[in-house]
Design a protein around this motif. Structure first.
Motif, mmCIF file in Angstrom:
data_model
loop_
_atom_site.group_PDB
_atom_site.id
_atom_site.type_symbol
_atom_site.label_atom_id
_atom_site.label_comp_id
_atom_site.label_asym_id
_atom_site.label_seq_id
_atom_site.Cartn_x
_atom_site.Cartn_y
_atom_site.Cartn_z
ATOM 1 N N ASP A 10 0.798 -1.236 0.000
ATOM 2 C CA ASP A 10 0.000 0.000 0.000
ATOM 3 C C ASP A 10 0.826 1.281 0.000
ATOM 4 N N ILE A 11 2.150 1.139 -0.077
ATOM 5 C CA ILE A 11 2.973 2.348 -0.221
ATOM 6 C C ILE A 11 3.291 2.529 -1.712
ATOM 7 N N ILE A 12 3.022 3.708 -2.223
ATOM 8 C CA ILE A 12 3.458 4.036 -3.579
ATOM 9 C C ILE A 12 4.839 4.663 -3.465
ATOM 10 N N SER A 13 5.829 4.019 -4.094
ATOM 11 C CA SER A 13 7.173 4.561 -4.009
ATOM 12 C C SER A 13 7.458 5.453 -5.208
ATOM 13 N N LEU A 14 7.639 6.726 -4.928
ATOM 14 C CA LEU A 14 8.169 7.626 -5.956
ATOM 15 C C LEU A 14 9.639 7.886 -5.629
ATOM 16 N N ALA A 15 10.208 6.975 -4.823
ATOM 17 C CA ALA A 15 11.586 7.126 -4.352
ATOM 18 C C ALA A 15 12.564 6.308 -5.198
ATOM 19 N N ALA A 16 12.304 5.016 -5.328
ATOM 20 C CA ALA A 16 13.306 4.114 -5.909
ATOM 21 C C ALA A 16 13.632 4.471 -7.353
ATOM 22 N N GLY A 17 14.920 4.547 -7.667
ATOM 23 C CA GLY A 17 15.368 4.887 -9.017
ATOM 24 C C GLY A 17 15.420 3.679 -9.933
ATOM 25 N N LEU A 18 14.336 2.933 -9.987
ATOM 26 C CA LEU A 18 14.287 1.766 -10.873
ATOM 27 C C LEU A 18 13.760 2.188 -12.237
ATOM 28 N N VAL A 19 13.701 1.213 -13.153
ATOM 29 C CA VAL A 19 13.135 1.508 -14.468
ATOM 30 C C VAL A 19 11.742 0.870 -14.560
ATOM 31 N N ASP A 20 11.038 1.218 -15.614
ATOM 32 C CA ASP A 20 9.675 0.740 -15.839
ATOM 33 C C ASP A 20 9.714 -0.734 -16.258
ATOM 34 N N GLU A 21 9.133 -1.599 -15.443
ATOM 35 C CA GLU A 21 9.218 -3.031 -15.728
ATOM 36 C C GLU A 21 8.481 -3.401 -17.026
ATOM 37 N N GLU A 22 7.453 -2.630 -17.341
ATOM 38 C CA GLU A 22 6.690 -2.883 -18.580
ATOM 39 C C GLU A 22 7.562 -2.722 -19.835
ATOM 40 N N THR A 23 8.592 -1.879 -19.711
ATOM 41 C CA THR A 23 9.423 -1.618 -20.897
ATOM 42 C C THR A 23 10.571 -2.615 -21.018
ATOM 43 N N LEU A 24 10.732 -3.489 -20.042
ATOM 44 C CA LEU A 24 11.881 -4.394 -20.094
ATOM 45 C C LEU A 24 11.628 -5.464 -21.164
ATOM 46 N N PRO A 25 12.602 -5.670 -22.044
ATOM 47 C CA PRO A 25 12.360 -6.491 -23.236
ATOM 48 C C PRO A 25 12.466 -7.993 -22.968
ATOM 49 N N ALA A 26 11.766 -8.472 -21.950
ATOM 50 C CA ALA A 26 11.889 -9.880 -21.580
ATOM 51 C C ALA A 26 11.354 -10.796 -22.683
ATOM 52 N N ARG A 27 10.169 -10.469 -23.183
ATOM 53 C CA ARG A 27 9.534 -11.290 -24.220
ATOM 54 C C ARG A 27 10.424 -11.319 -25.479
ATOM 55 N N GLN A 28 10.954 -10.155 -25.838
ATOM 56 C CA GLN A 28 11.782 -10.081 -27.044
ATOM 57 C C GLN A 28 13.094 -10.864 -26.866
ATOM 58 N N ILE A 29 13.672 -10.790 -25.681
ATOM 59 C CA ILE A 29 14.911 -11.538 -25.439
ATOM 60 C C ILE A 29 14.618 -13.039 -25.458
#
Lengths: 422, 422
Positions: free
Chosen positions: A33-52
């Motif tokens: 229930d915490i929305i983190s606008l802190a962590a400097g991660l990347v957008d998981e939706e954009t990670l090219p897992a399917r393409q790899i």
């Protein structure tokens, strides 16, 4: 006789290794229930897992089992070649003439920051950074025992006048030989979002070269270079370093492709590359070979560049959304500047204390949102402004951003003015 | 004013970073027509590339894009859990009770060696190793500015009597507080191939615990543990460290699975784990997440264990072949002991000088074979025997082994006795 209760006699470096408060904060961000606008991660939706996954069988068939063998200490030759080719297209064709021995891959660009700091800094030596600057690197400098001199920055990045006068002061105090590094994030800075202007890039190099200091190394951290929302690229500081004698240019495949492949790169002055190679060998004799081969293959197959385009559009849209939400919910409470790229919006809330033990942070946590308190990004938190915060739109969904900024505004309205800052 | 010709004012650590002669030697091994019995690589034929390609789509489908995101600084939880579960089956069920906070993954076990050395050693501090020992670690100790005390070893590993008297001598000289590390490879040592006997494992721990030194950390390097040619396993030193207060147990997924995935592991005393976590964060905030997930998945799917079985059979056969060839070609010229596991045969050639500038090495190179001169594995090469060499049967094919030993024998017969050693 048991030694259970005796302390280990640790090194001076380990004595300086203290838990960073940011760690607890990130752990909080992982709570339900915490929305983190802190962590400097990347957008998981954009990670090219399917393409790899789709090209992996071809990858193994074409490259063979050697991708699972030990690699080269300095990194895969063909990927280092591509680093230079790509720099040539952004910074000019002479990048192609740089010998491969000056190019090195590392476990993210963070490892190269660590190694360069090891090469240059003895305890008590001086390192110049912007203020604010990348807070993880401040921890690395603390471990090294560096004295950090923070230089104020504005919308064009680090102030060159302030840099020049700081170096003059250091030299006049007899500390010229102890000034070892000038660290600067040139593209879409973490945390401030600003880029160093082209004119200041030239000036910074000139100031360092003509200073009375012995020979400080300029570390140009270009981690966010490819995450530009516009079309224009800017020449790097490195491109102005005609003899390759002053600037270490650091980049990464984490932010623009996949952090889980953990591969950064650097182009280094010759003398520094020689030492970095020896240290890298002692650190790990080479980062993961499989992931280097995979990035190399994804570049060859075009997946890398197509993915960068997706990221740029995705982050531009998220950034615009975050700024709209700030405009809608935070007008009058906060000031910010929409960045031209990267992952962060740097927000000022005059009159508030954004620190981790202040009321605003606590109220945000109870509303269910966290941010990175600005003070972590200052070499001397006590001397820095108290009213800043870093918001990251990287991993957050659109709904997270909308709700997160809403929660931030509710928390701010519940928070009595601290009268602390400004 | 250009600074091109001025040297960088580097750190004391970087001053100690000098090129290791072994590097040139390895480069020579990559030349055409040279059979390298030097490089400590693994057999490429055994690398499970095809099998990983076959399960990769399932892997991505089941795990999702998070495998390409940043991972956890200390390493993937489920893989750290498996490290403890696997230790429980070899060293006893209490391993399962160790808190995960004491388990850490690293970029090969080499990175953990580096970090542990950083935590414990200031320049001038004392580190005890066997003599001979793992030469890459000797380079790490040199970087750290350690004084290295080498302890002779026999067919049961490091001599405990010699260890005890060395520690006594250190303490009597007033240097007890400066003795920081005791480094020991317990299974199929690199280079000597011997394992420390169970009795000596207990004794070593007792000697360290009851010494007048403050609290040296024992680093148990178990890199080759799984590469046993027989069925019997031996309890680790770590398993005798009842309070988890003295021993850092290091292992790796490189040698028994795939070096290109570059993942090692360690179980550490609590106080050391806390410091290691801070340093690891500053080094790279976590090794490659993709490769950790992949190893974790391969263990779950049974591929890891089935591959270890293949490796053990493969290396046992290669080792037997190498020893047969030595018997056939080198009888009367050399002495050796067939190891019970690992990747190396440690050969003594009494009367020869095996050093890199000696006649034998030159004649081998001209015949087309290279080995690792034994002297690189001694803390003080000048004081060590001159007649040893390390032969590796890891990456060599059967034909390489047969022809390589043949070339070695031809070179030996062409080489005049040096009269140097023995």
């Amino acid at each position: 006789m048991s030694t259970t209760n005796r302390d280990f006699p640790i090194s001076a470096r380990a004595e300086r290794a203290t838990v960073q408060p940011i760690g607890e904060l990130m752990a909080k961000g992982a709570e339900k229930d915490i929305i983190s606008l802190a962590a400097g991660l990347v957008d998981e939706e954009t990670l090219p897992a399917r393409q790899i996954a789709a090209l992996f069988a071809d990858f193994i068939r074409e490259r063979g089992p050697k991708v699972l063998q030990y690699g080269v200490n300095e990194g895969l030759h063909s990927l280092r070649r591509k680093v230079l080719d790509r720099l040539a297209s952004s910074d000019g064709p002479s990048a192609r003439d740089v010998p491969l021995s000056r190019v090195m891959l590392s476990t993210g660009s963070q490892q190269m920051l660590y190694i360069l700091t090891e090469i240059m800094v003895d305890p008590g030596d001086i390192v110049i950074t912007a203020a604010p600057t990348y807070f993880v690197y401040l921890g690395t400098l603390q471990l090294a025992g560096a004295r950090i001199v923070g230089i104020p920055a504005d919308e064009d990045g680090m102030s060159i006048d302030a840099l020049e006068s700081a170096i003059d002061g250091i030299v006049k105090a007899g500390d010229g030989p102890r000034l070892k590094l000038v660290y600067v994030t040139t593209y879409f800075d973490n945390p401030s979002g600003v880029s160093l202007s082209v004119e200041r890039r030239r000036q910074l190099l000139r100031v360092v070269q003509s200073s009375g200091a012995v020979h400080p190394l300029v570390i140009e951290d270009a981690a966010y270079r490819e995450l530009s929302f516009g079309d224009a690229d800017t020449p790097s500081i490195w491109s102005f370093d005609d003899h390759g004698a002053n600037v270490a240019h650091l980049g990464t495949f984490s932010k623009p492709f996949s952090p889980g492949l953990r591969t950064g790169f650097a182009v280094l002055p010759r003398a520094i590359a020689e030492k970095a190679s020896i240290l890298k060998c002692s650190h790990d004799f080479g980062s993961a070979n499989l992931t280097q081969h995979l990035i190399d293959y994804c570049i060859e197959r075009g997946l890398y560049d197509s993915n960068v385009e997706v990221l740029r559009k995705t982050y531009a849209a998220k950034c615009a959304l975050m700024c709209q939400c700030l405009e809608r919910d935070m007008r009058g409470l906060a000031l910010w500047r929409a960045p031209g790229g990267g992952l962060y919006v740097w927000v000022d809330m005059p009159g508030f204390n954004t620190g981790p033990s202040g009321d605003l942070f606590a109220n945000c946590a109870s509303e269910g949102v966290i941010y990175v308190p600005g003070q972590f990004s200052y070499p001397d938190p006590a001397a820095g402004p108290k009213s800043k915060m870093r918001l990251c739109f990287g991993p957050a969904t659109a709904s997270d951003i909308e709700r997160g900024i809403g929660r931030l505004a509710r928390a701010a309205r519940r928070t009595p003015p601290s009268g602390g800052a400004r």
